[in-house]
Motif scaffolding. Structure first.
Motif, mmCIF file in Angstrom:
data_model
loop_
_atom_site.group_PDB
_atom_site.id
_atom_site.type_symbol
_atom_site.label_atom_id
_atom_site.label_comp_id
_atom_site.label_asym_id
_atom_site.label_seq_id
_atom_site.Cartn_x
_atom_site.Cartn_y
_atom_site.Cartn_z
ATOM 1 N N ILE A 293 -6.935 -10.258 4.825
ATOM 2 C CA ILE A 293 -7.267 -9.642 5.935
ATOM 3 C C ILE A 293 -6.459 -9.011 4.922
ATOM 4 O O ILE A 293 -6.811 -7.702 5.071
ATOM 5 C CB ILE A 293 -6.490 -10.321 7.299
ATOM 6 N N LEU A 294 -5.418 -8.809 4.590
ATOM 7 C CA LEU A 294 -4.546 -7.421 5.331
ATOM 8 C C LEU A 294 -4.721 -7.495 3.310
ATOM 9 O O LEU A 294 -4.741 -5.490 3.293
ATOM 10 C CB LEU A 294 -3.092 -7.976 4.834
ATOM 11 N N GLY A 295 -5.465 -7.897 2.753
ATOM 12 C CA GLY A 295 -6.152 -6.974 1.076
ATOM 13 C C GLY A 295 -7.378 -6.766 1.654
ATOM 14 O O GLY A 295 -7.590 -6.666 -0.335
ATOM 15 N N ASN A 296 -7.620 -6.889 2.494
ATOM 16 C CA ASN A 296 -9.572 -6.318 2.162
ATOM 17 C C ASN A 296 -9.507 -4.776 1.547
ATOM 18 O O ASN A 296 -9.510 -3.726 2.570
ATOM 19 C CB ASN A 296 -9.621 -6.241 3.834
ATOM 20 N N LYS A 297 -9.849 -4.973 0.459
ATOM 21 C CA LYS A 297 -10.080 -3.907 -0.241
ATOM 22 C C LYS A 297 -10.863 -2.741 0.974
ATOM 23 O O LYS A 297 -11.115 -1.420 0.706
ATOM 24 C CB LYS A 297 -10.433 -3.776 -1.689
ATOM 25 N N ASP A 298 -12.648 -3.434 0.965
ATOM 26 C CA ASP A 298 -13.583 -2.337 1.799
ATOM 27 C C ASP A 298 -12.975 -1.727 2.481
ATOM 28 O O ASP A 298 -13.349 -0.675 3.145
ATOM 29 C CB ASP A 298 -14.937 -3.476 2.031
ATOM 30 N N LEU A 299 -11.919 -2.710 3.627
ATOM 31 C CA LEU A 299 -11.383 -1.622 4.987
ATOM 32 C C LEU A 299 -10.182 -0.649 4.188
ATOM 33 O O LEU A 299 -10.078 0.526 4.798
ATOM 34 C CB LEU A 299 -11.258 -2.573 5.921
ATOM 35 N N ILE A 300 -9.273 -0.931 3.378
ATOM 36 C CA ILE A 300 -8.328 -0.324 3.050
ATOM 37 C C ILE A 300 -8.899 0.707 2.086
ATOM 38 O O ILE A 300 -8.354 2.051 2.420
ATOM 39 C CB ILE A 300 -7.630 -0.758 2.104
ATOM 40 N N LYS A 301 -10.086 1.281 1.308
ATOM 41 C CA LYS A 301 -10.103 1.896 0.697
ATOM 42 C C LYS A 301 -10.977 3.072 1.538
ATOM 43 O O LYS A 301 -10.927 4.253 1.199
ATOM 44 C CB LYS A 301 -11.357 1.701 -0.304
ATOM 45 N N ILE A 302 -11.220 2.851 3.613
ATOM 46 C CA ILE A 302 -11.995 3.708 4.568
ATOM 47 C C ILE A 302 -10.213 4.462 4.555
ATOM 48 O O ILE A 302 -10.468 5.525 5.088
ATOM 49 C CB ILE A 302 -13.098 3.110 4.903
ATOM 50 N N ASN A 303 -9.539 3.942 4.567
ATOM 51 C CA ASN A 303 -8.447 4.054 5.378
ATOM 52 C C ASN A 303 -7.374 5.223 4.458
ATOM 53 O O ASN A 303 -6.976 6.306 4.969
ATOM 54 C CB ASN A 303 -6.864 2.894 5.328
ATOM 55 N N GLN A 304 -7.370 4.363 3.468
ATOM 56 C CA GLN A 304 -7.538 5.762 2.517
ATOM 57 C C GLN A 304 -7.991 6.698 1.455
ATOM 58 O O GLN A 304 -8.041 6.847 0.051
ATOM 59 C CB GLN A 304 -6.981 4.758 0.569
ATOM 60 N N ASP A 305 -9.644 6.785 2.005
ATOM 61 C CA ASP A 305 -10.066 7.703 1.543
ATOM 62 C C ASP A 305 -9.769 9.238 1.466
ATOM 63 O O ASP A 305 -9.748 10.006 2.039
ATOM 64 C CB ASP A 305 -11.145 7.692 2.493
ATOM 65 N N PRO A 306 -9.749 9.184 -0.179
ATOM 66 C CA PRO A 306 -9.428 10.532 0.283
ATOM 67 C C PRO A 306 -10.110 12.150 -0.052
ATOM 68 O O PRO A 306 -9.473 13.128 0.177
ATOM 69 C CB PRO A 306 -9.437 10.720 -1.858
ATOM 70 N N ASN A 307 -11.659 11.842 0.506
ATOM 71 C CA ASN A 307 -11.784 12.707 1.075
ATOM 72 C C ASN A 307 -12.186 13.367 2.856
ATOM 73 O O ASN A 307 -12.550 14.200 3.005
ATOM 74 C CB ASN A 307 -13.604 12.688 -0.003
#
Ligand SMILES: *[C@@H]1O[C@H](CO)[C@@H](O)[C@H](O)[C@H]1NC(C)=O
Ligand SMILES: *[C@@H]1O[C@H](CO)[C@@H](O)[C@H](O)[C@H]1NC(C)=O
Ligand SMILES: *[C@@H]1O[C@H](CO)[C@@H](O)[C@H](O)[C@H]1NC(C)=O
Ligand SMILES: *[C@@H]1O[C@H](CO)[C@@H](O)[C@H](O)[C@H]1NC(C)=O
Ligand SMILES: *[C@@H]1O[C@H](CO)[C@@H](O)[C@H](O)[C@H]1NC(C)=O
Ligand SMILES: *[C@@H]1O[C@H](CO)[C@@H](O)[C@H](O)[C@H]1NC(C)=O
Ligand SMILES: *[C@@H]1O[C@H](CO)[C@@H](O)[C@H](O)[C@H]1NC(C)=O
Ligand SMILES: *[C@@H]1O[C@H](CO)[C@@H](O)[C@H](O)[C@H]1NC(C)=O
Ligand SMILES: *[C@@H]1O[C@H](CO)[C@@H](O)[C@H](O)[C@H]1NC(C)=O
Ligand SMILES: *[C@@H]1O[C@H](CO)[C@@H](O)[C@H](O)[C@H]1NC(C)=O
Ligand SMILES: *[C@@H]1O[C@H](CO)[C@@H](O)[C@H](O)[C@H]1NC(C)=O
Ligand SMILES: *[C@@H]1O[C@H](CO)[C@@H](O)[C@H](O)[C@H]1NC(C)=O
Length: 434
Positions: A293-307
């Motif tokens: 759960i904590l490592g869900n890269k699909d969700l993390i990349k939206i949290n960390q969206d650079p744009n």
């Protein structure tokens, strides 16, 4: 004040988000407090750091650790500086932060706006510049700032805003003085009605609620509060939904009782609402599900969206009429924009399995007349193509996190002719439903 007037005031308030070059994206890391309170030291904190490395969480983006309350002696030195507790940090604080950095993890400090921290260690009131210099010397570059034991009003002669501004000003001063980047500043102040009015003027993150508890009613009530303050989120400007309790199923902490589905909903809301992602559970014996759960890269990349800095927002409350605050049944249907597609979060706030349904055009970010490919960010699969609407069932307190991308024109011959049928007409001026 009408609701509209309140919303307008809030939107104007967030126009002045503090961009001093740090804290563009939500912070990711670990915080010692929820799992350990004051019972930690260099050895046990580094064991958490090692678990973050070994489980792949550092690689997933959790690259900082907040040393929360209790790492100094209770008394300052004779010259007024804070002293790291030598029994907890036998090799000194610089050794601790250097060891963390060698593991790919930066060091975040905790401090307090008053005479003492909440656990009775030195507070920074009147010592702002001195303490920042100490933290900087020790290797910290981020400050979580609490609000216990603040002086009387007749002493500060400031409101909460002004009291927190003392440290924000000191951060700018120390940066100018030392040539180092300013500390990233996170307000641990939970009067949420006011925090997102003035927080963005002086800091990169601010709490919107009281302390999280590791059970569903707490998670649901935080999501409810977030549904009325999502618009404060953007680059350099983050509603802090608090330390995460993902994995606290009661095994590690006897009072925790989140189910797997509840933990997924918790993490989905925190990521997509652009909250800082701060882990609060003991990772040395975390289950594989907790790491998944904590490592869900699909969700993390939206949290960390650079744009795209904005968070998702509710488009329909679901159980309750729109704009209803209900701590047990927060908004269920949310969407927003991202670099990777249109994001949907659908939450079943009921205690039993439920059928969920939405029309695509209920989301502002969808184009009417188009169909969409659907990617499920929990199963990590490309699912069916959505035409006009989606329906699926969710378990009690369960969540769907979906990424929709344009898949061309919708098929011919659909009726009604429009998503919002009552608004569309033939060229001769007749509504299509007439
Ligand atoms: C650090 O904490 C651990 C776990 O509580 C304990 O076993 C150890 O003795 C402590 N070490 C020091 C140096 O205090
Ligand atoms: C800490 O400071 C208090 C108040 O000044 C003093 O009474 C106490 O003796 C000090 N404790 C230590 C361990 O120096
Ligand atoms: C203040 O005292 C601390 C602890 O005794 C010491 O490490 C530090 O160098 C002193 N700082 C100054 C500016 O004298
Ligand atoms: C920390 O201190 C220990 C004990 O003196 C030493 O072995 C280690 O190399 C130091 N680590 C760093 C990063 O300075
Ligand atoms: C502030 O108020 C407190 C409580 O009424 C009082 O004891 C104190 O003397 C006042 N301090 C100042 C600086 O006026
Ligand atoms: C993790 O360790 C703690 C403390 O030793 C223990 O109480 C808990 O049951 C463990 N949790 C799991 C998931 O094994
Ligand atoms: C979880 O714990 C909270 C607090 O103790 C309690 O109110 C709630 O009923 C528990 N929920 C379940 C499903 O056991
Ligand atoms: C957990 O994951 C590890 C590493 O991927 C694996 O070796 C282990 O078998 C898994 N444990 C369970 C209970 O699935
Ligand atoms: C997408 O497909 C996967 C794999 O079949 C399934 O587990 C998941 O529930 C589907 N998601 C939705 C929202 O229907
Ligand atoms: C959902 O959209 C389909 C077209 O894909 C339409 O046939 C169906 O009636 C819609 N369902 C509802 C409940 O609006
Ligand atoms: C979904 O669209 C259908 C067809 O236009 C409409 O009848 C229905 O009221 C819509 N439902 C919602 C929740 O918007
Ligand atoms: C308007 O155009 C539609 C579609 O061609 C037709 O069905 C309808 O009868 C027309 N209405 C009038 C008043 O002419």
């Amino acid at each position: 004040m009408s609701r509209y007037a309140i919303l307008t005031t809030l939107l104007l308030g967030t126009g002045s988000a503090l961009n001093n070059g740090v804290g563009k994206l939500p912070k990711m890391g670990y915080d010692t407090f929820n799992a350990f309170a004051c019972n930690y030291n260099a050895t046990s904190a580094l064991a958490q750091a090692q678990a973050m490395v070994d489980s792949g969480l550092v690689e997933a983006g959790y690259n900082s650790m907040i040393l929360d309350d209790c790492y100094t002696l209770k008394n300052r030195s004779s010259n007024g500086t804070m002293v790291a507790d030598p029994s907890k940090f036998p090799n000194g604080m610089k050794n601790f932060t250097a060891t963390l950095k060698s593991m790919g993890i930066s060091a975040n400090a905790y401090g307090d706006n008053g005479y003492e921290t909440c656990a009775g260690y030195p507070g920074s009131y009147g010592h702002e510049v001195q303490d920042l210099l100490t933290w900087q010397d020790w290797g910290f570059n981020y400050l979580k700032y609490d609000n216990c034991y603040i002086p009387f009003d007749n002493i500060t002669q400031q409101n909460m805003y002004g009291r927190y501004q003392r440290m924000s000003n000191a951060i700018a001063e120390v940066s100018a003085m030392t040539g180092q980047p300013p500390f990233e500043f996170s307000l641990c102040e939970w009067g949420w009605e006011q925090v997102y009015l003035w927080g963005p003027r002086i800091a990169q993150a601010w709490r919107i609620n009281g302390d999280i508890k590791p059970w569903w009613s707490s998670i649901a009530s935080i999501i409810d509060q977030a549904s009325f303050s999502y618009f404060a989120n953007n680059f350099y400007s983050h509603n802090d939904m608090d330390i995460m309790e993902v994995g606290n199923t009661g095994q590690g902490n006897p009072v925790g009782n989140l189910t797997y589905d509840e933990a997924k909903s918790h993490f989905t809301a925190w990521t997509l609402l652009k909250s800082p992602l701060i882990i609060g559970t003991d990772l040395t014996n975390a289950t594989n599900e907790t790491i998944e759960i904590l490592g869900n890269k699909d969700l993390i990349k939206i949290n960390q969206d650079p744009n795209v800095g904005e968070s998702i927002a509710p488009f329909r409350w679901g159980v309750n009429p729109d704009f209803t605050s209900n701590a047990s049944h927060p908004a269920e249907y949310w969407s927003g924009n991202s670099s990777y597609g249109v994001v949907f979060m659908v939450l079943n706030t009921q205690d039993t399995e439920a059928q969920m349904f939405f029309n695509l055009t209920e989301s502002w970010a969808i184009q009417a007349g188009r169909q969409y490919s659907v990617y499920d960010m929990w199963s990590h699969t490309q699912n069916r193509t959505a035409v006009r609407n989606m329906t699926f069932s969710l378990p009690a307190h369960g969540v769907a996190a979906l990424l929709l991308n344009d898949a061309g024109e919708e098929p011919d011959g659909l009726f009604p002719y429009c998503g919002f049928f009552y608004q569309c007409a033939f060229p001769n001026g007749t509504y299509s439903t007439n």
